[in-house]
Design a protein around this motif. Structure first.
Motif, short mmCIF file in Angstrom:
data_model
loop_
_atom_site.label_atom_id
_atom_site.label_comp_id
_atom_site.label_asym_id
_atom_site.label_seq_id
_atom_site.Cartn_x
_atom_site.Cartn_y
_atom_site.Cartn_z
N ALA A 99 0.83 -1.21 0.00
CA ALA A 99 0.00 0.00 0.00
C ALA A 99 0.87 1.26 0.00
O ALA A 99 0.54 2.24 -0.68
N LEU A 100 1.97 1.24 0.73
CA LEU A 100 2.87 2.40 0.75
C LEU A 100 3.52 2.59 -0.62
O LEU A 100 3.70 3.72 -1.07
N CYS A 101 3.86 1.50 -1.29
CA CYS A 101 4.41 1.61 -2.64
C CYS A 101 3.37 2.24 -3.57
O CYS A 101 3.69 3.12 -4.38
N ALA A 102 2.12 1.80 -3.43
CA ALA A 102 1.05 2.35 -4.26
C ALA A 102 0.83 3.83 -3.95
O ALA A 102 0.58 4.63 -4.86
N TYR A 103 0.94 4.22 -2.68
CA TYR A 103 0.74 5.61 -2.28
C TYR A 103 1.72 6.52 -3.01
O TYR A 103 1.36 7.62 -3.44
N GLY A 104 2.95 6.06 -3.18
CA GLY A 104 3.95 6.86 -3.89
C GLY A 104 3.60 7.10 -5.34
O GLY A 104 3.93 8.14 -5.90
N ARG A 105 2.92 6.14 -5.96
CA ARG A 105 2.54 6.28 -7.37
C ARG A 105 1.22 7.03 -7.51
O ARG A 105 1.03 7.80 -8.44
N ASN A 106 0.29 6.74 -6.60
CA ASN A 106 -1.06 7.29 -6.68
C ASN A 106 -1.59 7.46 -5.26
O ASN A 106 -2.12 6.51 -4.68
N PRO A 107 -1.43 8.64 -4.67
CA PRO A 107 -1.83 8.83 -3.28
C PRO A 107 -3.27 8.43 -2.97
O PRO A 107 -3.54 7.87 -1.91
N ALA A 108 -4.19 8.69 -3.88
CA ALA A 108 -5.60 8.34 -3.62
C ALA A 108 -5.76 6.83 -3.50
O ALA A 108 -6.43 6.33 -2.59
N ALA A 109 -5.15 6.08 -4.41
CA ALA A 109 -5.25 4.62 -4.36
C ALA A 109 -4.54 4.08 -3.12
O ALA A 109 -5.05 3.18 -2.44
N GLY A 110 -3.36 4.62 -2.81
CA GLY A 110 -2.64 4.20 -1.61
C GLY A 110 -3.42 4.48 -0.34
O GLY A 110 -3.44 3.67 0.58
N LYS A 111 -4.07 5.64 -0.31
CA LYS A 111 -4.89 6.00 0.86
C LYS A 111 -6.05 5.01 1.01
O LYS A 111 -6.34 4.56 2.12
N ASP A 112 -6.69 4.65 -0.10
CA ASP A 112 -7.79 3.66 -0.04
C ASP A 112 -7.29 2.34 0.55
O ASP A 112 -7.94 1.74 1.39
N MET A 113 -6.12 1.90 0.09
CA MET A 113 -5.56 0.63 0.58
C MET A 113 -5.22 0.72 2.06
O MET A 113 -5.54 -0.19 2.83
N LEU A 114 -4.55 1.80 2.45
CA LEU A 114 -4.18 1.95 3.85
C LEU A 114 -5.40 2.04 4.75
O LEU A 114 -5.44 1.43 5.82
N ASN A 115 -6.42 2.78 4.31
CA ASN A 115 -7.64 2.87 5.11
C ASN A 115 -8.30 1.51 5.28
O ASN A 115 -8.78 1.18 6.36
N TRP A 116 -8.30 0.71 4.22
CA TRP A 116 -8.87 -0.64 4.31
C TRP A 116 -8.06 -1.49 5.28
O TRP A 116 -8.62 -2.19 6.12
N LEU A 117 -6.73 -1.40 5.20
CA LEU A 117 -5.88 -2.18 6.10
C LEU A 117 -6.02 -1.72 7.55
O LEU A 117 -5.82 -2.50 8.48
N ARG A 118 -6.37 -0.47 7.75
CA ARG A 118 -6.51 0.06 9.10
C ARG A 118 -7.86 -0.28 9.74
O ARG A 118 -8.09 0.00 10.91
N GLY A 119 -8.76 -0.89 8.97
CA GLY A 119 -10.05 -1.31 9.52
C GLY A 119 -10.88 -0.12 9.96
O GLY A 119 -11.06 0.85 9.21
N PRO A 120 -11.39 -0.16 11.22
CA PRO A 120 -12.29 0.90 11.68
C PRO A 120 -11.59 2.21 12.05
O PRO A 120 -12.22 3.11 12.57
N ARG A 121 -10.31 2.31 11.78
CA ARG A 121 -9.53 3.50 12.17
C ARG A 121 -8.83 4.08 10.95
O ARG A 121 -7.65 3.84 10.71
#
Length: 166
Positions: free
Chosen positions: A41-63
């Motif tokens: 997800a961090l690798c994706a964030y570097g290429r496309n912050p919106a996509a990386g943010k979506d991935m990180l938010n999903w990995l973070r669950g309810p937070r």
């Protein structure tokens, strides 16, 4: 002190949340799977912050990411997008942190990994640092492991192409 290691490999890195969720590791049923996906997800964030943010938010669950978290990530990526790639095998300063394929991340579990119930403290080695970096996961009531904290986006050795002394 013994350290247990486990490696996870990806043939390609996910570029969208849907691609990440299609991976077998997306079950999030072990902290190691979640930690490996966090690097992706961090690798994706570097290429496309919106996509990386979506991935990180999903990995973070309810937070989800806070405004502070997003500001921190944006600041870290300002100097280059190579830092998260340094956690994959083969990525070192001499090759500008270009990982080997398949993309393999090795995660370490030390003797204090389970010091806090419901949390798992793991470490991931960077090809640009002497010591492994910490990542903390938290288990939800349904058994899934979510990203709680990551200390992966910190300074590493300069890439050879950026090193004026090389």
């Amino acid at each position: 002190m013994s350290v247990k290691t486990q490696s996870i490999s990806f043939q390609t890195l996910p570029e969208t949340l849907a691609q990440m969720q299609a991976l077998p590791e997306a079950s999030l049923d072990t902290p190691v799977k979640t930690a490996a996906l966090a690097v992706c997800a961090l690798c994706a964030y570097g290429r496309n912050p919106a996509a990386g943010k979506d991935m990180l938010n999903w990995l973070r669950g309810p937070r989800p990411l806070s405004n502070y978290d997003i500001s921190f990530l944006n600041d870290r990526f300002r100097d280059g997008k190579h830092v998260p790639f340094s956690y994959f095998a083969g990525a070192v300063p001499e090759n500008d942190y270009t990982p080997s394929v398949p993309f393999t991340v090795t995660i370490e579990e030390g003797p204090y990994a389970d010091a806090n119930p419901g949390y798992k403290k793991l470490h991931i080695r960077s090809g640009g640092a002497d010591n492994p970096r910490e990542i903390v996961l938290r288990q939800k009531g349904d058994g899934q492991w979510c990203l709680w904290e990551q200390f992966l986006m910190v300074g590493i050795r300069t890439r050879k192409s950026d090193d004026p002394w090389a």
